[in-house]
Motif scaffolding. Structure first.
Motif, short mmCIF file in Angstrom:
data_model
loop_
_atom_site.label_atom_id
_atom_site.label_comp_id
_atom_site.label_asym_id
_atom_site.label_seq_id
_atom_site.Cartn_x
_atom_site.Cartn_y
_atom_site.Cartn_z
N ILE A 70 0.76 -1.15 0.00
CA ILE A 70 0.06 0.03 0.15
C ILE A 70 0.89 1.38 0.15
O ILE A 70 1.82 1.19 0.60
CB ILE A 70 -1.03 0.01 1.28
CG1 ILE A 70 -2.10 1.08 1.16
CG2 ILE A 70 -0.33 0.05 2.54
CD1 ILE A 70 -2.92 1.08 2.20
N SER A 71 0.53 2.07 -0.72
CA SER A 71 1.19 3.54 -0.82
C SER A 71 0.28 4.72 -1.11
O SER A 71 -0.77 4.45 -1.38
CB SER A 71 2.18 3.36 -1.84
OG SER A 71 1.57 3.31 -3.05
N ARG A 72 0.61 6.17 -0.75
CA ARG A 72 -0.16 7.10 -1.07
C ARG A 72 0.76 8.23 -1.71
O ARG A 72 1.62 8.36 -1.40
CB ARG A 72 -0.94 7.29 0.23
CG ARG A 72 0.00 8.06 1.24
CD ARG A 72 -1.00 8.22 2.57
NE ARG A 72 -2.19 9.29 2.19
CZ ARG A 72 -2.89 9.23 3.32
NH1 ARG A 72 -3.18 8.33 4.33
NH2 ARG A 72 -4.04 10.35 3.01
N ASP A 73 0.02 8.83 -2.56
CA ASP A 73 0.49 10.28 -2.87
C ASP A 73 -0.38 11.28 -2.45
O ASP A 73 -1.56 11.46 -3.10
CB ASP A 73 0.53 10.21 -4.56
CG ASP A 73 1.36 11.11 -5.10
OD1 ASP A 73 1.40 12.28 -4.22
OD2 ASP A 73 1.91 10.93 -5.91
N ASN A 74 -0.04 12.08 -1.43
CA ASN A 74 -0.90 12.98 -0.94
C ASN A 74 -1.15 14.17 -1.68
O ASN A 74 -1.94 14.86 -1.83
CB ASN A 74 -0.35 13.59 0.50
CG ASN A 74 -0.89 12.46 1.65
OD1 ASN A 74 -1.59 11.56 1.48
ND2 ASN A 74 -0.16 12.82 2.61
N ALA A 75 -0.17 14.35 -2.69
CA ALA A 75 -0.30 15.54 -3.67
C ALA A 75 -1.02 15.45 -4.70
O ALA A 75 -1.75 16.07 -5.38
CB ALA A 75 1.30 15.78 -4.27
N LYS A 76 -1.37 14.02 -4.88
CA LYS A 76 -2.56 13.51 -6.06
C LYS A 76 -3.54 12.91 -5.38
O LYS A 76 -4.67 12.39 -6.21
CB LYS A 76 -1.71 12.39 -6.91
CG LYS A 76 -0.71 13.00 -7.65
CD LYS A 76 -0.23 11.85 -8.58
CE LYS A 76 1.08 12.28 -9.50
NZ LYS A 76 1.86 11.07 -10.46
N ASN A 77 -3.67 13.06 -4.23
CA ASN A 77 -5.11 12.56 -3.29
C ASN A 77 -5.40 11.05 -3.69
O ASN A 77 -6.71 10.68 -3.96
CB ASN A 77 -6.19 13.41 -3.89
CG ASN A 77 -6.26 14.49 -2.87
OD1 ASN A 77 -5.23 15.06 -2.18
ND2 ASN A 77 -7.48 15.57 -2.97
N THR A 78 -4.28 10.31 -3.92
CA THR A 78 -4.45 9.22 -4.26
C THR A 78 -3.74 7.95 -3.31
O THR A 78 -2.67 8.03 -2.95
CB THR A 78 -3.97 8.91 -5.86
OG1 THR A 78 -4.64 9.72 -6.73
CG2 THR A 78 -4.28 7.51 -6.36
N VAL A 79 -4.51 6.94 -3.26
CA VAL A 79 -4.02 5.58 -2.51
C VAL A 79 -3.73 4.61 -3.40
O VAL A 79 -4.90 4.50 -4.32
CB VAL A 79 -4.75 5.56 -1.43
CG1 VAL A 79 -6.15 5.08 -1.31
CG2 VAL A 79 -3.87 4.40 -0.45
N TYR A 80 -2.64 3.52 -3.24
CA TYR A 80 -2.54 2.41 -4.27
C TYR A 80 -2.30 1.27 -3.60
O TYR A 80 -2.07 1.23 -2.38
CB TYR A 80 -1.20 3.03 -5.10
CG TYR A 80 -1.15 4.21 -5.86
CD1 TYR A 80 -0.39 5.11 -5.19
CD2 TYR A 80 -1.88 4.35 -7.19
CE1 TYR A 80 -0.50 6.53 -5.86
CE2 TYR A 80 -1.52 5.56 -7.69
CZ TYR A 80 -1.05 6.57 -7.16
OH TYR A 80 -0.97 7.77 -7.76
#
Length: 122
Positions: A70-80
């Motif tokens: 699991i990972s996330r990119d807060n700049a893109k408002n997305t979790v993977y």
């Protein structure tokens, strides 16, 4: 209010990989811990993985540990959710959810997406 939309599900052979994404609306995404859950036909929804607000802390169900990330990119408002070495038992609808607390229990999560189906063929 947070709206979540999952994508990336599909049909894959056992041993293959998929990457799920969950796009969040709103400007408060970084204030939520995020989780992935799944529900197989005839079974209860179960915890898969979660990630802290900053992305530093992650936690996995034993059944996916070492195979899923699991990972996330807060700049893109997305979790993977990167899913490798998939097994037929991973077949389920996968949901992302947002949580202002920190837990594995589905009842703690405030917002849910509608899910994306994953089918792993043997």
């Amino acid at each position: 209010q947070v709206q979540l939309v999952e994508s990336g599900g599909g049909l894959v052979q056992a041993g293959g990989s998929l990457r799920l994404s969950c796009a969040a609306s709103g400007r408060t995404f970084s204030s939520y811990a995020m989780g992935w859950f799944r529900q197989a036909p005839g079974k209860e929804r179960e915890f898969v993985a979660r990630i802290s607000r900053s992305g530093v802390i992650t936690d996995y169900a034993d059944s996916v540990k070492g195979r899923f990330t699991i990972s996330r990119d807060n700049a893109k408002n997305t979790v993977y959710l990167q899913m490798n070495s998939l097994k037929p038992d991973d077949t389920a609808v996968y949901y992302c959810a947002a949580d202002q607390h920190w837990g594995r229990e589905a009842a703690l999560y405030d917002y849910w997406g509608k899910g994306t189906p994953v089918t792993v063929s043997s």
